[in-house]
Design an enzyme around this catalytic site. Sequence first.
Site, PDB file in Angstrom:
ATOM      1  N   ARG A 102      21.606  50.001  83.045  1.00  0.00           N
ATOM      2  CA  ARG A 102      22.940  49.375  82.929  1.00  0.00           C
ATOM      3  C   ARG A 102      23.573  49.815  81.609  1.00  0.00           C
ATOM      4  NH1 ARG A 102      25.811  46.652  79.404  1.00  0.00           N
ATOM      5  NH2 ARG A 102      24.032  45.313  78.926  1.00  0.00           N
ATOM      6  N   GLU A 103      23.030  49.374  80.487  1.00  0.00           N
ATOM      7  CA  GLU A 103      23.576  49.774  79.181  1.00  0.00           C
ATOM      8  C   GLU A 103      23.517  51.308  79.040  1.00  0.00           C
ATOM      9  OE1 GLU A 103      24.468  47.518  76.290  1.00  0.00           O
ATOM     10  OE2 GLU A 103      25.274  49.425  75.581  1.00  0.00           O
ATOM     11  N   HIS A 134      24.967  43.206  86.496  1.00  0.00           N
ATOM     12  CA  HIS A 134      26.041  42.687  85.646  1.00  0.00           C
ATOM     13  C   HIS A 134      27.248  42.193  86.433  1.00  0.00           C
ATOM     14  CE1 HIS A 134      26.837  43.688  81.149  1.00  0.00           C
ATOM     15  NE2 HIS A 134      25.855  42.836  81.290  1.00  0.00           N
ATOM     16  N   ARG A 145      21.839  34.670  83.927  1.00  0.00           N
ATOM     17  CA  ARG A 145      21.821  34.828  82.474  1.00  0.00           C
ATOM     18  C   ARG A 145      23.270  34.838  82.018  1.00  0.00           C
ATOM     19  NH1 ARG A 145      20.600  40.628  80.324  1.00  0.00           N
ATOM     20  NH2 ARG A 145      22.770  40.851  80.964  1.00  0.00           N
ATOM     21  N   THR A 170      27.268  42.591  69.782  1.00  0.00           N
ATOM     22  CA  THR A 170      27.925  43.643  70.570  1.00  0.00           C
ATOM     23  C   THR A 170      28.344  44.850  69.743  1.00  0.00           C
ATOM     24  OG1 THR A 170      28.657  41.941  72.093  1.00  0.00           O
ATOM     25  CG2 THR A 170      29.846  44.024  72.195  1.00  0.00           C
ATOM     26  N   HIS A 227      20.492  40.614  72.338  1.00  0.00           N
ATOM     27  CA  HIS A 227      20.942  41.971  72.662  1.00  0.00           C
ATOM     28  C   HIS A 227      21.570  42.538  71.384  1.00  0.00           C
ATOM     29  CE1 HIS A 227      22.585  45.060  75.418  1.00  0.00           C
ATOM     30  NE2 HIS A 227      23.714  44.980  74.730  1.00  0.00           N
ATOM     31  N   HIS A 243      22.991  45.749  69.160  1.00  0.00           N
ATOM     32  CA  HIS A 243      23.459  47.142  69.125  1.00  0.00           C
ATOM     33  C   HIS A 243      23.059  47.796  67.804  1.00  0.00           C
ATOM     34  CE1 HIS A 243      25.659  48.298  72.762  1.00  0.00           C
ATOM     35  NE2 HIS A 243      25.535  47.015  73.016  1.00  0.00           N
ATOM     36  N   HIS A 274      -1.548  68.019  54.052  1.00  0.00           N
ATOM     37  CA  HIS A 274      -1.682  67.087  55.178  1.00  0.00           C
ATOM     38  C   HIS A 274      -2.535  67.700  56.286  1.00  0.00           C
ATOM     39  CE1 HIS A 274       1.626  63.951  54.411  1.00  0.00           C
ATOM     40  NE2 HIS A 274       1.408  64.593  53.278  1.00  0.00           N
TER      41      HIS A 274
HETATM   42 ZN   LIG Z   1      25.433  46.250  74.991  1.00  0.00          ZN
END
Ligand SMILES: [Zn+2]
Length: 459
Positions: free
Chosen positions: A9-10, A69, A130, A164, A192, A194, A287
Amino acid sequence: MKVIDCTLREGNQSPNVIWGNRESYHISQGLVDYGVDCIEVGHPYASKLDRENVGIVTAANPNMSILAHARAVESDITAVKESGANWVGIFMATNKIARSFKFRNKSTDDILDQIEASIRYAKLLQLQVRFTLEDTSRTDLDLQIKAYERALRAGADRICYSDTVGILQPYQAASALAKLRNFFPTSSIEVHFHNDRGLALANALAVENYADWVSTSVNGIGERCGITDTIAYMSNLSFNERGTVSSEEIAKSRSLSQIVHAFGRNSVIDRAPIVGEFAFTHCSKLHRSAYKKSNRAYCWLPDFEGQAGHENVPLDLGELVKTDVEIEPGIENHLTTDSYYSIGQTCTVTQIKPSANDMHPFSDLKSLNCDSLFLLFGCEDGKSGLNAAVFLNGERFELQSPASLFVPSGVEYCFESFSGAGLVINHVLNAKKTRSLMNLRKPHIDFDTQPLSALVEQG
Ligand SMILES: [Zn+2]
């Protein structure tokens, strides 16, 4: 903490990304395998493709919580119900900024009424709900509380705090969620975050005493700079809990990251923790020699075998020029070599002879995790005289030389046949072609024969 992954979705709001049925299927399988607790997929009212994708993901994962959504309006919520998802994610903003540019004719009370009515409608349709207060981090606390109270009163099963625009720092995120938890001691709370300030992961880790759910996406993809990365977040949880991340978990992480990167054509940086090409590669002389004695010397994971990188050497331009390239017919002849200088790409040339058109190395159906370009040049005038038939995601195309074919990462392809004579040049944006092969399980849903509408109804 539980994880709701919203790559489907996002992630769909990230530049270049449009998830199709095939991509949604494979990504959802990867997520279930990885162990996320809920999958968020698309906005069914927005497009037919989103509706189909929710149907596919629901049908493929019948025991999973699948959330889709919706705006706080009946049309969107009905579309979620019809798509087959069992959860709806309703979102609405109430703050001054939204009231001044989004809802010019609405008062705060109108907005609160709309939130409550939409949730009651979703509950009537027997959906789990939700409720996300969009842009929570820029909403006054009293308005936050009012909105969440109305949502819970209407039957919301979970409330979501959304940063957001990615404005919070970890101490602010913790303080904001502590306040919310104080008002709603027994409610299920999701966050949520960002990543606009690069703090989405830090913020998610900072609120673990106050929230129950974290919203994440694979490789962190999403609007602008994206959100909390599923793999980085879950690996941190494992490490904090058990002091390590197992080799199996890392292998799964890398395969999931690769699928999302390839299908989304949305790159993963080499330095990315866990999944980046350089994440466990030791480079400096000191290393490398310490690593050879103990892989713990420079590795944060006690059990993980890293690798010693190449010694960095200055560029010798003469080494880059190749003349008298040998071309043996019927096989891929390498024009590039990765032995001296890491060039990050492969170029091969294959001679196709008229007598042996069926003997060519491109007949296997495959997907690569990187883009690939084919150039076809025939032996006749104007480079004509070489023809080919190719399948791209099951669709057949014909090529007549001179021709080019661009195969984006993640697209399944093979050459069915060649006719005539000429050269096929293949340029792949990965240093080792074998490493660019995607290892996808065969779908247990046949996208071609099973009508999508049937899947949607099943849900
Ligand atoms: Zn979002």
